[in-house]
Design a protein around this motif. Sequence first.
Motif, PDB file in Angstrom:
ATOM      1  N   THR A   1      -0.919 -41.622   6.730  1.00 32.21           N
ATOM      2  CA  THR A   1      -2.102 -42.489   6.671  1.00 32.21           C
ATOM      3  C   THR A   1      -1.968 -43.339   5.425  1.00 32.21           C
ATOM      4  OG1 THR A   1      -3.414 -40.873   5.473  1.00 32.21           O
ATOM      5  CG2 THR A   1      -3.611 -40.856   7.853  1.00 32.21           C
ATOM      6  N   ILE A   2      -2.354 -44.580   5.569  1.00 33.92           N
ATOM      7  CA  ILE A   2      -2.151 -45.557   4.497  1.00 33.92           C
ATOM      8  C   ILE A   2      -3.446 -46.329   4.309  1.00 33.92           C
ATOM      9  CG2 ILE A   2      -0.898 -47.674   3.884  1.00 33.92           C
ATOM     10  CD1 ILE A   2       1.412 -46.519   5.645  1.00 33.92           C
ATOM     11  N   LYS A   3      -3.856 -46.486   3.058  1.00 31.78           N
ATOM     12  CA  LYS A   3      -5.032 -47.312   2.758  1.00 31.78           C
ATOM     13  C   LYS A   3      -4.614 -48.775   2.762  1.00 31.78           C
ATOM     14  CE  LYS A   3      -8.581 -44.620   1.748  1.00 31.78           C
ATOM     15  NZ  LYS A   3      -9.741 -44.724   2.643  1.00 31.78           N
ATOM     16  N   LEU A   4      -5.401 -49.589   3.454  1.00 28.03           N
ATOM     17  CA  LEU A   4      -5.077 -51.009   3.517  1.00 28.03           C
ATOM     18  C   LEU A   4      -6.029 -51.784   2.619  1.00 28.03           C
ATOM     19  CD1 LEU A   4      -4.572 -52.111   7.219  1.00 28.03           C
ATOM     20  CD2 LEU A   4      -2.879 -52.049   5.422  1.00 28.03           C
ATOM     21  N   PRO A   5      -5.545 -52.828   1.971  1.00 20.48           N
ATOM     22  CA  PRO A   5      -6.478 -53.723   1.288  1.00 20.48           C
ATOM     23  C   PRO A   5      -7.216 -54.574   2.326  1.00 20.48           C
ATOM     24  CG  PRO A   5      -4.271 -54.588   1.155  1.00 20.48           C
ATOM     25  CD  PRO A   5      -4.159 -53.254   1.848  1.00 20.48           C
ATOM     26  N   ASP A   6      -8.247 -55.250   1.886  1.00 16.05           N
ATOM     27  CA  ASP A   6      -8.997 -56.112   2.796  1.00 16.05           C
ATOM     28  C   ASP A   6      -8.174 -57.355   3.089  1.00 16.05           C
ATOM     29  OD1 ASP A   6     -10.750 -57.464   4.292  1.00 16.05           O
ATOM     30  OD2 ASP A   6     -12.290 -57.676   2.752  1.00 16.05           O
ATOM     31  N   LEU A   7      -7.474 -57.344   4.203  1.00 13.60           N
ATOM     32  CA  LEU A   7      -6.552 -58.446   4.494  1.00 13.60           C
ATOM     33  C   LEU A   7      -7.279 -59.713   4.909  1.00 13.60           C
ATOM     34  CD1 LEU A   7      -3.854 -56.428   6.417  1.00 13.60           C
ATOM     35  CD2 LEU A   7      -3.604 -57.444   4.169  1.00 13.60           C
TER      36      LEU A   7
ATOM     37  N   ASP B   1      -7.817 -48.417   7.152  1.00 15.40           N
ATOM     38  CA  ASP B   1      -6.933 -47.262   7.219  1.00 15.40           C
ATOM     39  C   ASP B   1      -5.894 -47.501   8.301  1.00 15.40           C
ATOM     40  OD1 ASP B   1      -8.657 -45.417   5.504  1.00 15.40           O
ATOM     41  OD2 ASP B   1     -10.033 -46.034   7.088  1.00 15.40           O
ATOM     42  N   LEU B   2      -4.701 -47.102   7.954  1.00 17.99           N
ATOM     43  CA  LEU B   2      -3.581 -47.306   8.862  1.00 17.99           C
ATOM     44  C   LEU B   2      -2.972 -45.948   9.165  1.00 17.99           C
ATOM     45  CD1 LEU B   2      -2.036 -49.843   9.909  1.00 17.99           C
ATOM     46  CD2 LEU B   2      -0.521 -49.558   7.973  1.00 17.99           C
ATOM     47  N   LEU B   3      -2.653 -45.744  10.425  1.00 17.53           N
ATOM     48  CA  LEU B   3      -2.054 -44.480  10.833  1.00 17.53           C
ATOM     49  C   LEU B   3      -0.696 -44.806  11.425  1.00 17.53           C
ATOM     50  CD1 LEU B   3      -2.535 -41.424  11.374  1.00 17.53           C
ATOM     51  CD2 LEU B   3      -3.571 -42.089  13.522  1.00 17.53           C
ATOM     52  N   VAL B   4       0.344 -44.171  10.901  1.00 14.16           N
ATOM     53  CA  VAL B   4       1.694 -44.512  11.337  1.00 14.16           C
ATOM     54  C   VAL B   4       2.416 -43.243  11.787  1.00 14.16           C
ATOM     55  CG1 VAL B   4       3.879 -45.551  10.676  1.00 14.16           C
ATOM     56  CG2 VAL B   4       1.760 -46.412   9.689  1.00 14.16           C
ATOM     57  N   ASN B   5       2.912 -43.291  12.990  1.00  9.91           N
ATOM     58  CA  ASN B   5       3.744 -42.194  13.475  1.00  9.91           C
ATOM     59  C   ASN B   5       5.185 -42.691  13.524  1.00  9.91           C
ATOM     60  OD1 ASN B   5       4.555 -39.783  14.627  1.00  9.91           O
ATOM     61  ND2 ASN B   5       4.131 -40.499  16.727  1.00  9.91           N
ATOM     62  N   ALA B   6       6.051 -41.965  12.852  1.00  7.46           N
ATOM     63  CA  ALA B   6       7.454 -42.369  12.827  1.00  7.46           C
ATOM     64  C   ALA B   6       8.298 -41.239  13.387  1.00  7.46           C
ATOM     65  CB  ALA B   6       7.884 -42.697  11.401  1.00  7.46           C
TER      66      ALA B   6
END
Lengths: 478, 426
Positions: A240-246, A228-233
């Motif tokens: 919030t963004i779901k990430l693939p398994d990098l 999970d990615l949390l981005v404040n702009a």
Amino acid sequence: MNLPLTDPTLLAQDIPESLTARLRSSGQAVCIRFSHAGDLLASGTAKGTIAIFDLETNGVARKLKGHTAGRTVQSLSWERSGRYLLSSSIDWKVILWDLKDGSRVRVVSLGAPVYIAELHPRNHLQCVAALYEYRPVLADLSDSKVKQYALPNLPKRAPHEMDANPEKADAKHFTTVAAFTPTGSHVITGTTKGWLNVISTTTRETIYSTRLCSKPILLIRLSTSGRDLLVNASDTIIRTIKLPDLSSPNLQPDSIRLDVEHKFQDVVNRLSWNHVAFSSSADYVMASTLMNHDIYIWERGHGSLVKILEGPKEELGAVEWHPTRPFVAATGVESGRVYLWSINTPQRWSALAPDFAEVEENVEYIEKEDEFDIHPVEELKQRRLDQEDEEVDVLTVDDEQLEREGARGGKGGDFRMPVLLDVGESDSEDEIVAIGTGQFRRKSTAQDDSEFMDGDEDVNGHVEESNGHAGSKRRRGD
Amino acid sequence: MSITAIPERPGRSPKRKRSEDSPNGGIPQYDGATDGAALQYAYDEEMPSELQSPEEQELDGAPAKKQKVERPTRLNYVPYMTLRGHKRGVAAVKFSPDGRWIASCSADATIKIWDSKTGALAHTLEGHLAGISTIAWSPDSKVLASGSDDKIIRLWDISTGKCTAAPLIGHHNYVYSLAFSPKGNMLVSGSYDEAVFLWDVRTARIMRSLPAHSDPVSGVDFVRDGTLVASCSSDGLIRIWDTSTGQCLKTLVHEDNAPVTSVRFSPNGRFVLAATLDSCVRLWNYVEGRVVKTYQGHKNEKFSISTAFGTYGVEDDKPAEVDGDEEEQKRDWAFAACGSEDGRTVLWDVSSKEILQELKGHDGVVLSVDVGLEDQTIITCGNDKTIKMWKRQPLPVTNGTNGTNGTNGNHEPSATEPTAGTLDEG
């Protein structure tokens, strides 16, 4: 070991309720970070000093001085075992500290003010840093002669997406924030033009880019699971963004898609957010607000606002959620104090005597058949002794407990913060001084903190100075 | 809070005394020498076989429980060294966590630090103005805390033997019991003023005051992860506290309500061991709030006597006949130890409650016992001003030759020395 005795309703609570404590000041804190074990909190000040707080005593465990005095500490990053801490400052320097003795393992000048620097999650001798108007840097600290590798600023674009005049469009395109994925295989960066870049740490090339908005990205945070990615702009929206398994070996860069899961914003007041953080389990997202005293907490399942933590009478800067507990720390923008929110734990009266019980309503007592039978005392005693025939094990510690006790279980050495008895009495603004047996007086604030160089005077001047560097971002806690 | 200016012990709890003078006079009749020279340690001559009571020898033949490796039914700790130098009764003795030092404190207002290997006196710590009832080592073995009848807790730097700058001041009466948190950042203290204080060690300030008891607090301890504190008092209560919130989580009372004089958590933190003035030591499951074991056989009606846990395994020299089952072979059992007012120190098996050994050697009350150095050594101290070290030796052969190898083993730490005897043959 207190879990079996703790009220289960308290254990079921997963968000803090109210302001419970304030850490004794150790300068104007602007950024804070919990250690991975959650027993220490590092705070960086506007004056370039760093204090490590022990959260069991709420006192200062160590002070670190090394950044140019008067320059704001921009970010802090803990190594897993809690022994090493990376700090960065607008004085261009990144410092890796060894908390065992407070020494500086590496001091690296990156040639530009640092927005944020983060340690590699598995190798404390590697870090990534986002710099003011430069390319982000991946630094290898394993040798005293530090190797720096520049990472790309520009997003990866298909040829047809290229602007007609790329030089002009890309001239003012810089990275503002960088974060490692939990395995350290990739770095995720955010740019001044609202792009997210996924950069491989091995090839140091951008493998994927996406544009979230047209405004600068202020902060990127990953959950501990890394999915999970949390981005404040600066467009007042938290995503919030779901990430693939990098870290997966058969990752196809072309197949990556980053989809926004939730957008959190205040559509009525158009509040913008100073700082954001995930809860320990990433079930919640919290944010401190610009020009407002509250912390907002959203629940991620439905994307709804579940709690507004009321704070002190000042705006809050950096906010951090404890790695395991419903416990939140935030810095006050004006005073630079660190405030703590937690759950309330009322005294249970049934604990005060073994035959007390808490009941919801009156219970009619039914006397037992043999309750008042009289037995010879000796017989009773003997019977009781005879009943003590179970096997007891006073030695074995179950694995769950070992796990809870943390580091020793294998999560990375058994570093223990040394207890310094001379950490300095100058770390508090309302110190109580013992002047005799059982007698105390309040230490005068005049002699306060002279050695540690802080205090409330000309604080605003420094905040503005850092704002000047940060450009459109008003304040960067991290 | 009772703030009393009367320099006598409050009459409220008359049953307990600690570090009192031994009956034969309060005037130190020591050989005038300096402390360093006053150190006279001697190798004791007693034969280990003399230490065993007939009762134990009977036990020897009894079959052990149904386990692959039989649990030894006796232990054989033999006198190894006697440390002399204190001028009055010795109230407490503790191994440093690294095993290198032994600290002892006494009613003569001094603390002595001894080398645990040689018994040489390393430091005499002076500074308290009254007798010292309790000491505690920091987990890194660098700092010793001491609590005294002068109401002050002092921290001592072991490398220099000097007191650190800021003593912990706040108790209104005698400090009776101390324990460090596992990280060494907090100290818990129990006092005659009926309060339990949690101290921030770094700043020497009271973090939290627990309104603990209605009688002097006689014992305190931290659990292994530092989240719980136990306290006990002569009001007969044992309370378990949450360190982070300062709230009482559990109260344990035995129905006889005998004054509790010491409390400590088991090594795994799941039980507390408490000594009471009805000559019992009880093991409590504190979560369920019930006594699981009662150990008896010693005498404890007047003094605060501390307890200790230790472990024992099958003797090292036992032939490796059970090679196939490594894990089972390495199994350890636990014992509980407590001093007695008749000069003995009693070791019980934790589960079976059997007396494994009685250490005899002190004159008068044994006030404190500690187990250290991989559980091969026990130290005891008492009102006879001495500290005794006991080393574990192989059990002497009981059939046939009467344990002469035990006598030889007396003079050097030879616990690993192979001997012919094994329990099975006995």
